[in-house]
Design a protein around this motif. Structure first.
Motif, PDB file in Angstrom:
ATOM      1  N   LEU A  68       0.845  -1.199   0.000  1.00 37.72           N
ATOM      2  CA  LEU A  68       0.000   0.000   0.000  1.00 37.72           C
ATOM      3  C   LEU A  68       0.885   1.256   0.000  1.00 37.72           C
ATOM      4  CD1 LEU A  68      -2.987   0.711   0.049  1.00 37.72           C
ATOM      5  CD2 LEU A  68      -2.926   0.582   2.536  1.00 37.72           C
ATOM      6  N   ASP A  69       1.963   1.226   0.749  1.00 32.02           N
ATOM      7  CA  ASP A  69       2.875   2.392   0.776  1.00 32.02           C
ATOM      8  C   ASP A  69       3.465   2.652  -0.609  1.00 32.02           C
ATOM      9  OD1 ASP A  69       2.509   3.008   3.428  1.00 32.02           O
ATOM     10  OD2 ASP A  69       4.176   1.769   4.116  1.00 32.02           O
ATOM     11  N   PHE A  93      -2.717  -6.389  -3.465  1.00 34.88           N
ATOM     12  CA  PHE A  93      -3.025  -7.704  -2.899  1.00 34.88           C
ATOM     13  C   PHE A  93      -2.895  -7.686  -1.373  1.00 34.88           C
ATOM     14  CE2 PHE A  93      -1.382 -11.900  -1.502  1.00 34.88           C
ATOM     15  CZ  PHE A  93      -2.509 -12.649  -1.795  1.00 34.88           C
ATOM     16  N   GLY A  94      -3.887  -8.276  -0.715  1.00 32.35           N
ATOM     17  CA  GLY A  94      -3.803  -8.441   0.744  1.00 32.35           C
ATOM     18  C   GLY A  94      -4.316  -7.253   1.533  1.00 32.35           C
ATOM     19  N   THR A  95      -4.771  -6.201   0.842  1.00 33.34           N
ATOM     20  CA  THR A  95      -5.215  -5.021   1.597  1.00 33.34           C
ATOM     21  C   THR A  95      -6.734  -4.868   1.612  1.00 33.34           C
ATOM     22  OG1 THR A  95      -5.117  -3.513  -0.299  1.00 33.34           O
ATOM     23  CG2 THR A  95      -3.089  -3.774   1.000  1.00 33.34           C
ATOM     24  N   TYR A  96      -7.452  -5.838   0.982  1.00 29.08           N
ATOM     25  CA  TYR A  96      -8.916  -5.706   0.975  1.00 29.08           C
ATOM     26  C   TYR A  96      -9.655  -7.044   0.975  1.00 29.08           C
ATOM     27  CZ  TYR A  96      -8.391  -6.572  -4.080  1.00 29.08           C
ATOM     28  OH  TYR A  96      -8.070  -7.105  -5.302  1.00 29.08           O
ATOM     29  N   GLN A  97      -8.948  -8.140   0.750  1.00 23.39           N
ATOM     30  CA  GLN A  97      -9.644  -9.425   0.627  1.00 23.39           C
ATOM     31  C   GLN A  97     -10.022 -10.001   1.987  1.00 23.39           C
ATOM     32  OE1 GLN A  97      -6.656  -8.762  -0.865  1.00 23.39           O
ATOM     33  NE2 GLN A  97      -6.704  -9.355  -3.014  1.00 23.39           N
ATOM     34  N   GLY A  98      -9.251  -9.681   3.039  1.00 26.63           N
ATOM     35  CA  GLY A  98      -9.425 -10.324   4.346  1.00 26.63           C
ATOM     36  C   GLY A  98     -10.717  -9.940   5.022  1.00 26.63           C
ATOM     37  N   ASN A  99     -10.892  -8.652   5.296  1.00 27.15           N
ATOM     38  CA  ASN A  99     -12.164  -8.213   5.880  1.00 27.15           C
ATOM     39  C   ASN A  99     -12.451  -6.788   5.431  1.00 27.15           C
ATOM     40  OD1 ASN A  99     -11.537  -6.169   8.038  1.00 27.15           O
ATOM     41  ND2 ASN A  99     -10.211  -7.845   8.708  1.00 27.15           N
ATOM     42  N   SER A 100     -13.739  -6.441   5.494  1.00 27.13           N
ATOM     43  CA  SER A 100     -14.180  -5.190   4.874  1.00 27.13           C
ATOM     44  C   SER A 100     -13.694  -3.959   5.644  1.00 27.13           C
ATOM     45  CB  SER A 100     -15.696  -5.184   4.732  1.00 27.13           C
ATOM     46  OG  SER A 100     -16.291  -5.241   5.998  1.00 27.13           O
ATOM     47  N   ALA A 105     -10.135   0.778   5.386  1.00 27.28           N
ATOM     48  CA  ALA A 105      -8.962   1.516   5.876  1.00 27.28           C
ATOM     49  C   ALA A 105      -7.942   1.697   4.745  1.00 27.28           C
ATOM     50  CB  ALA A 105      -8.338   0.780   7.059  1.00 27.28           C
ATOM     51  N   SER A 106      -7.751   0.661   3.912  1.00 29.24           N
ATOM     52  CA  SER A 106      -6.793   0.760   2.792  1.00 29.24           C
ATOM     53  C   SER A 106      -7.271   1.800   1.783  1.00 29.24           C
ATOM     54  CB  SER A 106      -6.662  -0.593   2.083  1.00 29.24           C
ATOM     55  OG  SER A 106      -6.366  -1.609   2.992  1.00 29.24           O
ATOM     56  N   ALA A 107      -8.573   1.738   1.462  1.00 29.13           N
ATOM     57  CA  ALA A 107      -9.122   2.672   0.473  1.00 29.13           C
ATOM     58  C   ALA A 107      -9.041   4.110   0.987  1.00 29.13           C
ATOM     59  CB  ALA A 107     -10.566   2.300   0.157  1.00 29.13           C
ATOM     60  N   GLN A 150      -3.829 -10.695  -9.330  1.00 30.27           N
ATOM     61  CA  GLN A 150      -3.548 -10.926  -7.909  1.00 30.27           C
ATOM     62  C   GLN A 150      -3.873 -12.367  -7.489  1.00 30.27           C
ATOM     63  OE1 GLN A 150      -5.425  -7.870  -5.505  1.00 30.27           O
ATOM     64  NE2 GLN A 150      -4.352  -6.219  -6.558  1.00 30.27           N
ATOM     65  N   SER A 151      -4.648 -13.099  -8.324  1.00 30.51           N
ATOM     66  CA  SER A 151      -4.987 -14.495  -8.009  1.00 30.51           C
ATOM     67  C   SER A 151      -4.158 -15.480  -8.835  1.00 30.51           C
ATOM     68  CB  SER A 151      -6.470 -14.770  -8.297  1.00 30.51           C
ATOM     69  OG  SER A 151      -7.276 -13.801  -7.736  1.00 30.51           O
ATOM     70  N   ILE A 152      -3.023 -15.039  -9.348  1.00 28.12           N
ATOM     71  CA  ILE A 152      -2.239 -15.893 -10.252  1.00 28.12           C
ATOM     72  C   ILE A 152      -1.867 -17.231  -9.609  1.00 28.12           C
ATOM     73  CG2 ILE A 152      -0.062 -14.691  -9.683  1.00 28.12           C
ATOM     74  CD1 ILE A 152      -1.013 -16.434 -12.999  1.00 28.12           C
ATOM     75  N   ASN A 153      -1.636 -17.229  -8.310  1.00 28.89           N
ATOM     76  CA  ASN A 153      -1.237 -18.497  -7.678  1.00 28.89           C
ATOM     77  C   ASN A 153      -2.396 -19.481  -7.570  1.00 28.89           C
ATOM     78  OD1 ASN A 153       1.571 -17.983  -7.285  1.00 28.89           O
ATOM     79  ND2 ASN A 153       0.907 -16.416  -5.828  1.00 28.89           N
TER      80      ASN A 153
END
Ligand code: KIV
Length: 271
Positions: A68-69, A93-100, A105-107, A150-153
């Motif tokens: 994010l930085d 990746f990882g800044t919005y998928q976990g919880n809303s 906060a990221s947005a 972001q879902s390549i794996n």
């Protein structure tokens, strides 16, 4: 384009109007001040500070490692340059998928620290709670479906998505859900052109294609790819508008020759 159209800032509402009157929307990525300034002055409608910065700016193999930085640094540089285009920033990746809550906060960090106009995130029904929460804070969102880097794996390859009926139906449902929830637009990446057209025809919000065909409401490319700075990446959907790899190699080679030979600087190039 009229003089007014060339100077009046692009808003999310204007993009919807453009779709309504059948005017194609232009969008490219940018990550730095100087490129964004040229792009904005050329009349680009949307500038995306994409997490593809991880690939083309930082040399990573995927978009996953960018933080994010980092995104905020790139977005601040772009926003300083732009007078007219709508600036959209990828949530990494990882800044919005976990919880809303975390997603909001990221947005909020993107919006307050960069003064960009909107954010983009990847996914459909799986991330809809985050989408709702961010939208309810008044932050405009662009969705991203189809090939979601972001879902390549999870998927394992960068091949064409939604060729099978079940995946195509899910993509259409996700696009409709994003529209119903309040997103102002959706990027669709690397899907069959017929599906791109179908999605664009079934939504009122603009559908922007990267490898999803000419039936969509606009097109987006990664700037390093379309300028030919990257030369190792040649998907079928990519049109190169310049060979900056060649131009830059020539310039660097000449500079090396001139300095080594003592030709640079000459008498006029010094004090
Ligand atoms: O990060 C990016 O460059 C993108 C485009 C491929 C749409 O998301």
């Amino acid at each position: 384009m009229s003089t007014e159209g060339k100077t009046r800032p692009v808003t999310t509402h204007r993009l919807v109007e453009m779709k309504q009157r059948g005017e194609k929307i232009t969008m490219l990525t940018a990550y730095d001040y100087s490129t964004a300034r040229i792009m904005d002055e050329a009349g680009m409608d949307v500038i995306l500070v994409g997490d593809s910065a991880a690939n083309v700016m930082a040399g990573f193999n995927s978009t996953l490692p960018i933080t994010l930085d980092h995104m905020i640094y790139h977005a601040q540089s772009v926003v300083r340059a732009v007078k007219r285009a709508l600036v959209v920033v990828d949530l990494p990746f990882g800044t919005y998928q976990g919880n809303s809550k975390e997603a909001l906060a990221s947005a909020v960090r993107i919006m307050t620290e960069t003064e960009a106009n909107a954010i983009k995130l990847e996914g459909g029904v799986e991330i809809i709670e985050s989408v709702q929460r961010i939208l309810s804070a008044g932050i405009p969102i662009m969705g991203h479906l189809g090939l979601t880097p972001q879902s390549i794996n999870k998927f394992g390859t960068y091949s064409v998505r939604a060729k099978e009926e079940a995946e195509a139906e899910k993509l259409l449902r996700d696009a409709q859900l994003l529209e119903k929830t309040g997103c102002f637009g959706v990027v669709v990446e690397k899907i069959p052109a017929a599906l791109g057209t179908k999605v664009a025809q079934s939504l009122e919000i603009p559908v922007i294609s990267i490898g999803a065909g000419g039936g969509c409401d606009g097109q987006v490319l990664v700037v390093h790819d379309m300028l030919g700075i990257t030369n190792e990446f040649s998907p079928r959907f990519l049109r190169r508008y310049a060979d900056l790899y060649g131009v830059m190699t020539d310039a660097f080679t000449h500079y090396i020759e001139d300095v080594k030979s003592g030709d640079f600087p000459n008498d006029e190039e010094q004090y």
